[in-house]
Design an enzyme around this catalytic site. Structure first.
Site, mmCIF file in Angstrom:
data_model
loop_
_atom_site.group_PDB
_atom_site.id
_atom_site.type_symbol
_atom_site.label_atom_id
_atom_site.label_comp_id
_atom_site.label_asym_id
_atom_site.label_seq_id
_atom_site.Cartn_x
_atom_site.Cartn_y
_atom_site.Cartn_z
ATOM 1 N N ARG A 1 -3.819 36.196 43.713
ATOM 2 C CA ARG A 1 -3.322 37.585 43.746
ATOM 3 C C ARG A 1 -2.137 37.714 44.699
ATOM 4 N NH1 ARG A 1 -7.471 41.877 45.386
ATOM 5 N NH2 ARG A 1 -5.490 42.962 45.437
ATOM 6 N N ILE B 1 -9.235 48.195 61.294
ATOM 7 C CA ILE B 1 -8.637 48.853 60.120
ATOM 8 C C ILE B 1 -9.657 49.010 58.990
ATOM 9 C CG2 ILE B 1 -6.722 48.802 58.453
ATOM 10 C CD1 ILE B 1 -5.709 49.035 61.324
ATOM 11 N N LYS C 1 -4.919 59.877 59.902
ATOM 12 C CA LYS C 1 -5.136 58.448 60.147
ATOM 13 C C LYS C 1 -3.906 57.717 59.613
ATOM 14 C CE LYS C 1 -8.792 55.120 59.158
ATOM 15 N NZ LYS C 1 -10.038 54.895 58.464
ATOM 16 N N ARG D 1 -5.592 47.947 44.119
ATOM 17 C CA ARG D 1 -5.537 49.323 44.603
ATOM 18 C C ARG D 1 -4.124 49.899 44.655
ATOM 19 N NH1 ARG D 1 -9.046 51.900 47.287
ATOM 20 N NH2 ARG D 1 -7.367 52.644 48.584
ATOM 21 N N SER E 1 -2.034 55.343 57.441
ATOM 22 C CA SER E 1 -2.303 54.619 56.196
ATOM 23 C C SER E 1 -0.991 54.167 55.562
ATOM 24 C CB SER E 1 -3.071 55.523 55.220
ATOM 25 O OG SER E 1 -2.889 55.085 53.886
ATOM 26 N N VAL E 2 -0.929 52.881 55.244
ATOM 27 C CA VAL E 2 0.268 52.318 54.616
ATOM 28 C C VAL E 2 0.462 52.960 53.236
ATOM 29 C CG1 VAL E 2 1.268 50.172 53.690
ATOM 30 C CG2 VAL E 2 0.042 50.135 55.863
ATOM 31 N N ASP F 1 -4.375 41.860 58.019
ATOM 32 C CA ASP F 1 -4.172 40.844 56.981
ATOM 33 C C ASP F 1 -4.049 39.431 57.543
ATOM 34 O OD1 ASP F 1 -4.358 42.714 55.024
ATOM 35 O OD2 ASP F 1 -2.238 42.754 54.495
ATOM 36 N N CYS G 1 -13.629 48.152 47.423
ATOM 37 C CA CYS G 1 -13.358 46.730 47.232
ATOM 38 C C CYS G 1 -14.099 45.957 48.310
ATOM 39 C CB CYS G 1 -11.871 46.438 47.237
ATOM 40 S SG CYS G 1 -11.133 46.525 48.831
ATOM 41 N N ARG H 1 -12.326 52.082 51.191
ATOM 42 C CA ARG H 1 -10.916 52.346 50.893
ATOM 43 C C ARG H 1 -10.660 53.603 50.048
ATOM 44 N NH1 ARG H 1 -7.921 46.655 49.921
ATOM 45 N NH2 ARG H 1 -6.157 47.779 50.778
ATOM 46 N N LYS I 1 4.882 40.478 48.723
ATOM 47 C CA LYS I 1 4.048 41.157 47.721
ATOM 48 C C LYS I 1 3.906 42.632 48.080
ATOM 49 C CE LYS I 1 -0.613 40.952 48.090
ATOM 50 N NZ LYS I 1 -1.163 42.323 48.138
ATOM 51 N N ASN I 2 3.563 42.892 49.349
ATOM 52 C CA ASN I 2 3.271 44.278 49.736
ATOM 53 C C ASN I 2 4.514 45.161 49.808
ATOM 54 O OD1 ASN I 2 0.630 43.617 49.784
ATOM 55 N ND2 ASN I 2 0.337 43.802 51.997
HETATM 56 C C1 UD1 Z 1 -2.123 48.085 52.782
HETATM 57 C C2 UD1 Z 1 -1.877 46.655 52.391
HETATM 58 C C3 UD1 Z 1 -3.039 45.774 52.828
HETATM 59 C C4 UD1 Z 1 -3.306 45.948 54.321
HETATM 60 C C5 UD1 Z 1 -3.442 47.421 54.685
HETATM 61 C C6 UD1 Z 1 -3.523 47.644 56.185
HETATM 62 C C7 UD1 Z 1 -0.527 46.824 50.396
HETATM 63 C C8 UD1 Z 1 -0.451 46.671 48.929
HETATM 64 N N1 UD1 Z 1 -1.723 46.600 50.961
HETATM 65 O O1 UD1 Z 1 -3.298 48.530 52.107
HETATM 66 O O2 UD1 Z 1 -2.706 44.419 52.544
HETATM 67 O O3 UD1 Z 1 -4.490 45.278 54.669
HETATM 68 O O4 UD1 Z 1 -2.314 48.160 54.206
HETATM 69 O O5 UD1 Z 1 -2.425 47.103 56.821
HETATM 70 O O6 UD1 Z 1 0.459 47.106 51.056
HETATM 71 N N2 UD1 Z 1 -7.635 55.195 54.385
HETATM 72 C C9 UD1 Z 1 -8.293 56.403 54.266
HETATM 73 N N3 UD1 Z 1 -7.849 57.283 53.324
HETATM 74 C C10 UD1 Z 1 -6.782 57.017 52.510
HETATM 75 C C11 UD1 Z 1 -6.107 55.788 52.650
HETATM 76 C C12 UD1 Z 1 -6.563 54.885 53.591
HETATM 77 O O7 UD1 Z 1 -9.251 56.671 54.992
HETATM 78 O O8 UD1 Z 1 -6.422 57.867 51.682
HETATM 79 C C13 UD1 Z 1 -8.101 54.213 55.393
HETATM 80 C C14 UD1 Z 1 -8.536 52.874 54.780
HETATM 81 O O9 UD1 Z 1 -9.867 52.920 54.313
HETATM 82 C C15 UD1 Z 1 -8.356 51.932 55.956
HETATM 83 C C16 UD1 Z 1 -7.131 52.507 56.679
HETATM 84 O O10 UD1 Z 1 -7.007 53.863 56.214
HETATM 85 O O11 UD1 Z 1 -9.466 52.012 56.807
HETATM 86 C C17 UD1 Z 1 -5.842 51.786 56.423
HETATM 87 O O12 UD1 Z 1 -5.662 51.605 55.032
HETATM 88 P P1 UD1 Z 1 -4.235 51.609 54.372
HETATM 89 O O13 UD1 Z 1 -3.204 51.416 55.427
HETATM 90 O O14 UD1 Z 1 -4.104 52.786 53.491
HETATM 91 O O15 UD1 Z 1 -4.292 50.296 53.461
HETATM 92 P P2 UD1 Z 1 -3.652 50.087 52.036
HETATM 93 O O16 UD1 Z 1 -2.396 50.861 51.907
HETATM 94 O O17 UD1 Z 1 -4.696 50.236 51.000
#
Ligand code: UD1
Length: 418
Positions: A399, A329, A164, A95, A166-167, A307, A119, A124, A22-23
């Site tokens: 989902r 995380i 930081k 998201r 971030s995926v 996850d 969420c 997030r 999915k991701n």
């Molecule tokens: C993706 C995954 C989710 C997984 C997460 C962490 C998908 C669709 N979802 O979510 O399943 O749990 O990675 O492995 O692939 N953050 C900020 N600012 C930003 C973006 C993120 O502060 O602009 C913070 C978030 O609040 C969190 C951390 O960075 O604390 C990591 O989040 P992120 O890696 O971005 O998660 P997602 O991409 O939303």
């Protein structure tokens, strides 16, 4: 509203087939905005994917999903009216909808994408996504709950360092830099396998992207090919069922899988005493009644994934001694704990750490799913609990887990949806 009813304490055996990721599918679907035509294979039939498909349709793409071979063809032609808005009604439920921002800026030079909002697992924010796009030259304003972005002269390559990991922000930055003029260097990136899969796809449609450690180098391109691509398997689904097998498995096989995708997780399970046999593309789990305690912390890949935190916590309830897990995380990702406690688990939370005393006897109860991974942890708990567990609000499960009941039933679990 649908519920799952599970009668626990059945020993499972057999084989579980793993679906497409999915991701990985979500950012690749967003990337298809860049092409005239893309066919993606191994797409899981889960609700988040359908939300992304609806988003692509609302932007003006034609999406043809073939159930039989789980493929989707996304195409555009001059007769489709294209629209540069990603509406709230779709982005609020998922998201990852915000990932269309980068590709839309490349394709239309402007985009209006709803802010996803918070969420269940935390606030997030998307500040890192926006920071990267601004560095690439996008002009961004937030108005009425929407991100209004434009790049009248097109995006331009830049050096971007994430404060930081971030995926999503890494993916959005790659997607935007793909069509930007010149070179982009991204530092302190996420390096999850799903990001590697996105890069493989982008390079196949004509991209020039390389990686080294946490750096990603992107040479912007204009020419884009129409291709067919098979998405990787779902390592979180694999990890979830491997943990389920460790809990209740006599012998459960996972064939045609890439064991390396869950190397960290297998190491953790072995440390806990789970009997595992790994060959080139097969994993066999034999389970074990004598599990050992462990201390864990979640971290970006290659660390232990957030996850799988809720799922491994269920295994910890069956281990001898005091296990601990720190969630590094997301700030609010222990929503499953109160439900697990209602089933008899002995867990206390202090700040971002859960302390789990085991082994405890779990008993069936009526529980409520709160987010995708929390819901599946309740399914795992139900599999080892006495009597009947009723899990409410399973739309969270739908989902992200394809054919969950079917897969577990195939291994002789007593599970039904009503
Ligand atoms: C993706 C995954 C989710 C997984 C997460 C962490 C998908 C669709 N979802 O979510 O399943 O749990 O990675 O492995 O692939 N953050 C900020 N600012 C930003 C973006 C993120 O502060 O602009 C913070 C978030 O609040 C969190 C951390 O960075 O604390 C990591 O989040 P992120 O890696 O971005 O998660 P997602 O991409 O939303």
């Amino acid at each position: 509203m649908q519920k799952l009813i599970i009668k626990g304490k059945k020993v499972l055996s057999g084989e579980i087939k793993i679906s497409g990721s999915k991701n990985a599918s979500l950012p690749i679907l967003a990337a298809s905005i860049l092409t005239k035509k893309t066919t993606l294979k191994n797409i899981p039939e889960v609700n988040d994917i359908f939300t992304m498909i609806n988003l692509l349709k609302s932007i003006g793409f034609k999406c043809n999903f073939k159930k039989k071979d789980k493929s989707i063809t996304i195409s555009t032609n001059k007769f489709h009216t294209q629209n540069n808005v990603a509406p709230y009604r779709l982005v609020k439920t998922m998201r990852a909808g915000v990932l269309v921002l980068g590709p839309m800026l490349n394709k239309f030079r402007k985009a209006k994408v709803s802010l996803p909002g918070g969420c269940a697992i935390g606030s997030r924010p998307v500040d890192l996504h926006l920071m990267a796009l601004k560095k690439l030259g996008a002009k961004i304003k937030i108005k009425n709950g929407y991100i209004h972005a434009k790049s009248d002269d097109g995006l331009k390559g830049a050096k971007i360092s994430f404060s930081k990991i971030s995926v999503g922000a890494t993916e959005n930055a790659i997607l935007a830099a793909f069509g930007a003029k010149g070179k982009t260097v991204l530092s302190n990136c996420a390096v999850e396998p799903e990001i590697k899969d996105l890069i493989r796809y982008l390079n196949k449609i004509g991209g020039k992207i390389t990686t080294k450690d946490r750096k990603i180098f992107i040479n912007g391109v204009k020419k884009v090919k129409s291709i067919s691509y098979r998405v990787m398997q779902d390592r979180i689904e694999l990890g979830t069922y491997v943990i389920a097998a460790s809990l209740v498995g006599k012998k459960i096989a996972f064939k045609n899988v890439e064991p390396n995708l869950i190397k960290t997780e297998l190491k953790v399970l072995r440390k806990m005493g789970v009997k595992i046999k790994v060959t080139k593309n097969k994993i066999l789990i034999f389970g074990n009644k004598q599990l050992k305690k462990i201390y864990l912390k979640t971290a970006p890949y290659p660390g232990f994934p957030t996850d799988l935190q809720a799922q491994i916590m269920v295994l910890m309830t069956q281990a001898n001694g005091v296990s601990k897990i720190s969630e590094n995380i997301f700030e609010n990702r222990f929503m499953h704990v109160s439900e697990l406690k209602r089933m008899g688990a002995d867990i206390t939370i202090k700040n971002n750490q859960a302390v789990i005393r085991g082994p405890t006897h779990l008993s069936g109860a009526e529980v409520m799913a709160t987010d995708l991974r929390a819901s599946v942890s309740l399914v795992l708990a139900a599999l080892i609990a006495d009597n009947r567990t009723i899990i409410n609000r399973i739309y969270h499960l739908d989902r992200g887990y394809e054919n969950l009941e079917k897969k577990l039933k195939f291994c002789k679990a007593n599970i039904k949806r009503v």
